[in-house]
Design a protein around this motif. Structure first.
Motif, PDB file in Angstrom:
ATOM      1  N   TRP A   1      -8.240   2.846 -10.036  1.00 13.69           N
ATOM      2  CA  TRP A   1      -9.481   3.732  -9.712  1.00 13.69           C
ATOM      3  C   TRP A   1      -8.617   4.635  -9.084  1.00 13.69           C
ATOM      4  O   TRP A   1      -9.012   5.564  -8.797  1.00 13.69           O
ATOM      5  CB  TRP A   1     -10.530   2.817  -9.108  1.00 13.69           C
ATOM      6  CG  TRP A   1     -10.660   2.556 -10.716  1.00 13.69           C
ATOM      7  CD1 TRP A   1     -11.074   1.068 -10.241  1.00 13.69           C
ATOM      8  CD2 TRP A   1     -11.668   2.664 -12.243  1.00 13.69           C
ATOM      9  NE1 TRP A   1     -11.937   0.433 -11.610  1.00 13.69           N
ATOM     10  CE2 TRP A   1     -11.807   1.455 -12.571  1.00 13.69           C
ATOM     11  CE3 TRP A   1     -10.966   4.082 -12.378  1.00 13.69           C
ATOM     12  CZ2 TRP A   1     -12.026   1.854 -13.496  1.00 13.69           C
ATOM     13  CZ3 TRP A   1     -11.340   3.878 -13.713  1.00 13.69           C
ATOM     14  CH2 TRP A   1     -12.043   2.740 -14.687  1.00 13.69           C
TER      15      TRP A   1
ATOM     16  N   ASP B   1     -13.634  -5.789 -23.425  1.00 19.08           N
ATOM     17  CA  ASP B   1     -13.497  -7.513 -23.231  1.00 19.08           C
ATOM     18  C   ASP B   1     -14.251  -8.372 -25.067  1.00 19.08           C
ATOM     19  O   ASP B   1     -13.263  -9.367 -24.749  1.00 19.08           O
ATOM     20  CB  ASP B   1     -13.109  -7.683 -22.113  1.00 19.08           C
ATOM     21  CG  ASP B   1     -13.209  -7.462 -20.739  1.00 19.08           C
ATOM     22  OD1 ASP B   1     -11.282  -6.367 -21.182  1.00 19.08           O
ATOM     23  OD2 ASP B   1     -13.445  -7.605 -20.198  1.00 19.08           O
TER      24      ASP B   1
ATOM     25  N   TYR C   1      -7.931 -15.958 -15.349  1.00 19.80           N
ATOM     26  CA  TYR C   1      -8.058 -16.883 -13.801  1.00 19.80           C
ATOM     27  C   TYR C   1      -7.305 -17.837 -13.622  1.00 19.80           C
ATOM     28  O   TYR C   1      -8.169 -18.463 -12.932  1.00 19.80           O
ATOM     29  CB  TYR C   1      -9.219 -16.267 -12.921  1.00 19.80           C
ATOM     30  CG  TYR C   1     -10.159 -15.431 -13.434  1.00 19.80           C
ATOM     31  CD1 TYR C   1      -9.613 -13.938 -13.200  1.00 19.80           C
ATOM     32  CD2 TYR C   1     -11.632 -14.817 -13.020  1.00 19.80           C
ATOM     33  CE1 TYR C   1     -10.018 -12.777 -13.575  1.00 19.80           C
ATOM     34  CE2 TYR C   1     -12.518 -13.270 -12.848  1.00 19.80           C
ATOM     35  CZ  TYR C   1     -11.382 -12.207 -13.501  1.00 19.80           C
ATOM     36  OH  TYR C   1     -11.525 -10.980 -12.995  1.00 19.80           O
TER      37      TYR C   1
ATOM     38  N   GLY D   1     -23.405 -13.525  -9.823  1.00 16.99           N
ATOM     39  CA  GLY D   1     -23.588 -14.254 -10.918  1.00 16.99           C
ATOM     40  C   GLY D   1     -22.829 -13.974 -12.484  1.00 16.99           C
ATOM     41  O   GLY D   1     -21.693 -13.642 -12.166  1.00 16.99           O
ATOM     42  N   ASP D   2     -23.392 -14.962 -13.561  1.00 11.03           N
ATOM     43  CA  ASP D   2     -22.338 -14.346 -14.726  1.00 11.03           C
ATOM     44  C   ASP D   2     -23.492 -13.618 -15.133  1.00 11.03           C
ATOM     45  O   ASP D   2     -24.513 -13.759 -15.798  1.00 11.03           O
ATOM     46  CB  ASP D   2     -22.343 -15.855 -15.061  1.00 11.03           C
ATOM     47  CG  ASP D   2     -21.761 -16.303 -17.200  1.00 11.03           C
ATOM     48  OD1 ASP D   2     -22.053 -14.932 -17.325  1.00 11.03           O
ATOM     49  OD2 ASP D   2     -21.104 -16.914 -16.730  1.00 11.03           O
ATOM     50  N   PHE D   3     -23.208 -12.569 -15.613  1.00 16.50           N
ATOM     51  CA  PHE D   3     -23.713 -11.540 -16.360  1.00 16.50           C
ATOM     52  C   PHE D   3     -24.098 -12.406 -17.695  1.00 16.50           C
ATOM     53  O   PHE D   3     -25.080 -11.716 -18.750  1.00 16.50           O
ATOM     54  CB  PHE D   3     -23.193 -10.382 -16.393  1.00 16.50           C
ATOM     55  CG  PHE D   3     -21.912  -9.909 -17.308  1.00 16.50           C
ATOM     56  CD1 PHE D   3     -21.695 -10.489 -18.528  1.00 16.50           C
ATOM     57  CD2 PHE D   3     -20.873  -8.565 -16.788  1.00 16.50           C
ATOM     58  CE1 PHE D   3     -20.268 -10.354 -18.685  1.00 16.50           C
ATOM     59  CE2 PHE D   3     -19.198  -8.718 -16.698  1.00 16.50           C
ATOM     60  CZ  PHE D   3     -19.061  -9.121 -18.165  1.00 16.50           C
TER      61      PHE D   3
ATOM     62  N   LEU E   1      -5.936  -4.175 -11.941  1.00 14.48           N
ATOM     63  CA  LEU E   1      -7.214  -2.962 -11.917  1.00 14.48           C
ATOM     64  C   LEU E   1      -7.596  -1.936 -11.057  1.00 14.48           C
ATOM     65  O   LEU E   1      -7.989  -0.677 -11.883  1.00 14.48           O
ATOM     66  CB  LEU E   1      -8.560  -4.218 -12.285  1.00 14.48           C
ATOM     67  CG  LEU E   1      -8.258  -4.446 -13.508  1.00 14.48           C
ATOM     68  CD1 LEU E   1     -10.145  -5.455 -14.037  1.00 14.48           C
ATOM     69  CD2 LEU E   1      -8.093  -3.684 -15.251  1.00 14.48           C
TER      70      LEU E   1
ATOM     71  N   CYS F   1     -15.635  -6.143 -10.193  1.00 15.67           N
ATOM     72  CA  CYS F   1     -14.120  -6.047  -9.859  1.00 15.67           C
ATOM     73  C   CYS F   1     -13.951  -6.236  -7.886  1.00 15.67           C
ATOM     74  O   CYS F   1     -15.004  -6.877  -7.120  1.00 15.67           O
ATOM     75  CB  CYS F   1     -13.353  -5.735 -10.477  1.00 15.67           C
ATOM     76  SG  CYS F   1     -11.607  -7.320 -10.877  1.00 15.67           S
TER      77      CYS F   1
ATOM     78  N   PHE G   1     -12.536 -15.598 -19.436  1.00 17.64           N
ATOM     79  CA  PHE G   1     -11.818 -14.967 -17.619  1.00 17.64           C
ATOM     80  C   PHE G   1     -11.423 -16.019 -17.289  1.00 17.64           C
ATOM     81  O   PHE G   1     -11.026 -16.116 -15.804  1.00 17.64           O
ATOM     82  CB  PHE G   1     -13.434 -14.524 -16.803  1.00 17.64           C
ATOM     83  CG  PHE G   1     -12.763 -13.101 -17.210  1.00 17.64           C
ATOM     84  CD1 PHE G   1     -12.645 -12.287 -16.201  1.00 17.64           C
ATOM     85  CD2 PHE G   1     -13.588 -12.209 -18.447  1.00 17.64           C
ATOM     86  CE1 PHE G   1     -12.213 -10.748 -17.299  1.00 17.64           C
ATOM     87  CE2 PHE G   1     -13.383 -11.323 -18.882  1.00 17.64           C
ATOM     88  CZ  PHE G   1     -12.605 -10.506 -18.765  1.00 17.64           C
TER      89      PHE G   1
ATOM     90  N   ASP H   1     -20.281  -9.268 -10.021  1.00 22.38           N
ATOM     91  CA  ASP H   1     -19.080 -10.437 -10.767  1.00 22.38           C
ATOM     92  C   ASP H   1     -19.419 -11.522 -10.904  1.00 22.38           C
ATOM     93  O   ASP H   1     -20.149 -12.758  -9.762  1.00 22.38           O
ATOM     94  CB  ASP H   1     -18.305  -9.826 -10.263  1.00 22.38           C
ATOM     95  CG  ASP H   1     -16.972  -9.699 -11.386  1.00 22.38           C
ATOM     96  OD1 ASP H   1     -16.385 -10.518 -11.377  1.00 22.38           O
ATOM     97  OD2 ASP H   1     -16.166  -8.748 -11.864  1.00 22.38           O
TER      98      ASP H   1
ATOM     99  N   GLY I   1     -19.831  -5.867 -13.218  1.00 19.87           N
ATOM    100  CA  GLY I   1     -18.380  -7.069 -14.094  1.00 19.87           C
ATOM    101  C   GLY I   1     -16.998  -5.484 -12.612  1.00 19.87           C
ATOM    102  O   GLY I   1     -16.384  -5.604 -13.325  1.00 19.87           O
TER     103      GLY I   1
ATOM    104  N   ALA J   1     -17.190  -0.411 -16.783  1.00 18.75           N
ATOM    105  CA  ALA J   1     -16.631   0.296 -16.404  1.00 18.75           C
ATOM    106  C   ALA J   1     -15.101  -1.556 -17.136  1.00 18.75           C
ATOM    107  O   ALA J   1     -15.385  -1.949 -16.482  1.00 18.75           O
ATOM    108  CB  ALA J   1     -15.313   0.250 -15.475  1.00 18.75           C
ATOM    109  N   ARG J   2     -14.610  -0.555 -18.218  1.00 16.37           N
ATOM    110  CA  ARG J   2     -14.187  -1.558 -18.817  1.00 16.37           C
ATOM    111  C   ARG J   2     -14.002  -2.917 -19.123  1.00 16.37           C
ATOM    112  O   ARG J   2     -13.554  -3.905 -18.902  1.00 16.37           O
ATOM    113  CB  ARG J   2     -12.504  -2.333 -18.013  1.00 16.37           C
ATOM    114  CG  ARG J   2     -12.075  -0.372 -18.313  1.00 16.37           C
ATOM    115  CD  ARG J   2     -11.040  -0.257 -17.069  1.00 16.37           C
ATOM    116  NE  ARG J   2     -10.578  -0.756 -15.501  1.00 16.37           N
ATOM    117  CZ  ARG J   2      -9.906  -0.600 -14.633  1.00 16.37           C
ATOM    118  NH1 ARG J   2      -8.471  -0.024 -16.008  1.00 16.37           N
ATOM    119  NH2 ARG J   2      -9.558  -0.904 -13.721  1.00 16.37           N
ATOM    120  N   ILE J   3     -15.413  -2.867 -19.728  1.00 14.51           N
ATOM    121  CA  ILE J   3     -16.773  -3.957 -20.000  1.00 14.51           C
ATOM    122  C   ILE J   3     -16.365  -4.522 -20.877  1.00 14.51           C
ATOM    123  O   ILE J   3     -15.725  -5.493 -21.398  1.00 14.51           O
ATOM    124  CB  ILE J   3     -17.480  -4.593 -18.963  1.00 14.51           C
ATOM    125  CG1 ILE J   3     -17.641  -4.805 -17.768  1.00 14.51           C
ATOM    126  CG2 ILE J   3     -18.267  -5.659 -19.753  1.00 14.51           C
ATOM    127  CD1 ILE J   3     -16.939  -5.215 -16.585  1.00 14.51           C
TER     128      ILE J   3
END
Ligand code: SAM
Length: 346
Positions: free
Chosen positions: A165, A257, A148, A236-238, A161, A190, A144, A211, A188, A252-254
């Motif tokens: 939705w 990746d 990014y 946070g960083d998951f 993204l 977003c 990321f 996120d 995540g 969702a869409r995690i």
């Protein structure tokens, strides 16, 4: 029977060969503002008038408009003075910036970023990995960090993204009855498009968007209205930071990746944090069990190769990951639209 017997060749050859030309026509008309101008104009406009208002050549614009007519993105009326162009219902809905279902940011991300990166598809297939090094001269060790690579790129990605939705969010949120889960984390999450769909369908729920800090900052500033108290944020960083307790975690869409080991790491962490009786909702494009389709999922899996560390998976592959992390009673719902849903319980 060979599946190629279904092909109507040579038409199919030309159709596949021209696929990216079709995309580029739609991207270009969108980028130049053709659909926005025709939405705002009182009535149909001539090609010369459109070219003048948008500052393009007359000859280029006429050909672009005619190709849009061929694609049914525009309608045309022949008058004694010549051809007059107007939007179709489809263009008004998806291709204008102001429509609530606008896919403008989606198309611009495809046109600028995805199209550029797919130049390296052959290399991605050879190497078996994403192509940030070749495309942008940057390392993708921090995936990321590469995605990014500038604040501008991150914001473009968030708009891109989020636009999905507005057309498929309701289908995935309604795939299961999520009303028993009132404390929800969108891990995540977003820009929060799915969180907004969730609180609109389940008004008694609260959704926390978890996120990376810089994503959360932009989501707060640009995407989620400050008066919406049912949506909160957690920076946070998951992979590294704690994940708080909740009834339901949306991913969702995690997972698409990441490779299986990273998916396992994240799912195990979520299982530990999850309340007893709670669950996890995966939202992904599912491949058929034998991977013979759907084509969108097959193409997305290649997209994941070019852009990420992951891939699209079958229901069984996701179920195995969920089971290994401790989730039970796994249910799969194909929505018949672009994204599907899988629910696992603790
Ligand atoms: N769920 C959103 C959706 O479907 O629109 C976003 C999906 S996007 C492909 C992946 C999301 O995971 C991004 O918002 C990204 O910032 C976030 N993310 C990636 N790595 C993360 C990490 N280590 N910790 C927290 N969030 C992360």
């Amino acid at each position: 029977m060979s599946s190629t017997q279904d092909l109507d060749y040579p038409q199919t050859f030309f159709q596949y060969n021209h696929g990216f030309l079709v995309s580029k026509v739609m991207f270009t008309a969108c980028e130049l503002g053709v659909f926005d101008l025709l939405l705002e104009s009182e009535g149909p406009l001539s090609s010369d008038a459109i070219a003048e208002r948008l500052g393009t050549s007359a000859s280029g614009m006429e050909r672009l408009l005619d190709a849009c007519v061929g694609l049914k993105l525009l309608g045309v009326e022949m008058k004694s003075e010549g051809a007059f162009y107007r939007n179709t219902e489809f263009s008004n809905l998806y291709l204008t910036k102001s429509s609530p279902k606008s896919q403008y940011h989606h198309l611009m991300y495809y046109s600028k970023t995805v199209y550029f990166c797919w130049h390296y598809l052959t290399d991605a297939v050879r190497d078996g990995k994403n192509q940030y090094e070749r495309a942008f001269g940057i390392s993708s060790e921090d995936l990321f960090g590469a995605l990014y690579r500038s604040e501008k790129e991150m914001i473009k990605f968030m708009y891109f993204l989020n636009s999905f939705w507005s057309i498929c969010g309701r289908d995935v949120i309604a795939a299961f009855d999520l009303s028993p889960f009132t404390v929800i984390y969108d891990v995540g999450g977003c820009a929060g498009g799915l969180a907004q769909e969730c609180i609109s369908l389940y008004p008694n729920s609260t959704v926390t968007i978890y996120d990376l800090p810089k994503v959360v900052q932009v989501a707060k500033e640009r995407f989620v209205p400050p008066e919406e108290h049912r949506i909160t944020f957690h920076e946070g960083d998951f992979f590294k930071d704690p994940i708080p307790e909740a009834d339901l975690y949306i991913l969702a869409r995690i997972l698409h990746d990441w490779a299986d080991d990273k998916c396992m790491q994240l799912l195990a962490k979520i299982h530990k944090a999850c309340k007893a009786g709670g669950g996890v909702l995966l939202v992904e494009t599912l491949l058929n069990e034998d991977k013979t389709g759907p084509l969108d999922a097959q193409l997305f899996s290649l997209m994941m190769l070019v852009h990420t560390e992951g891939k699209e998976r079958t229901p069984t592959e996701y179920s195995k990951l969920l089971t290994a992390a401790g989730f039970r009673e796994i249910q799969v719902k194909k929505t018949g639209k672009f994204y599907d849903a899988i629910l696992g319980k603790k």
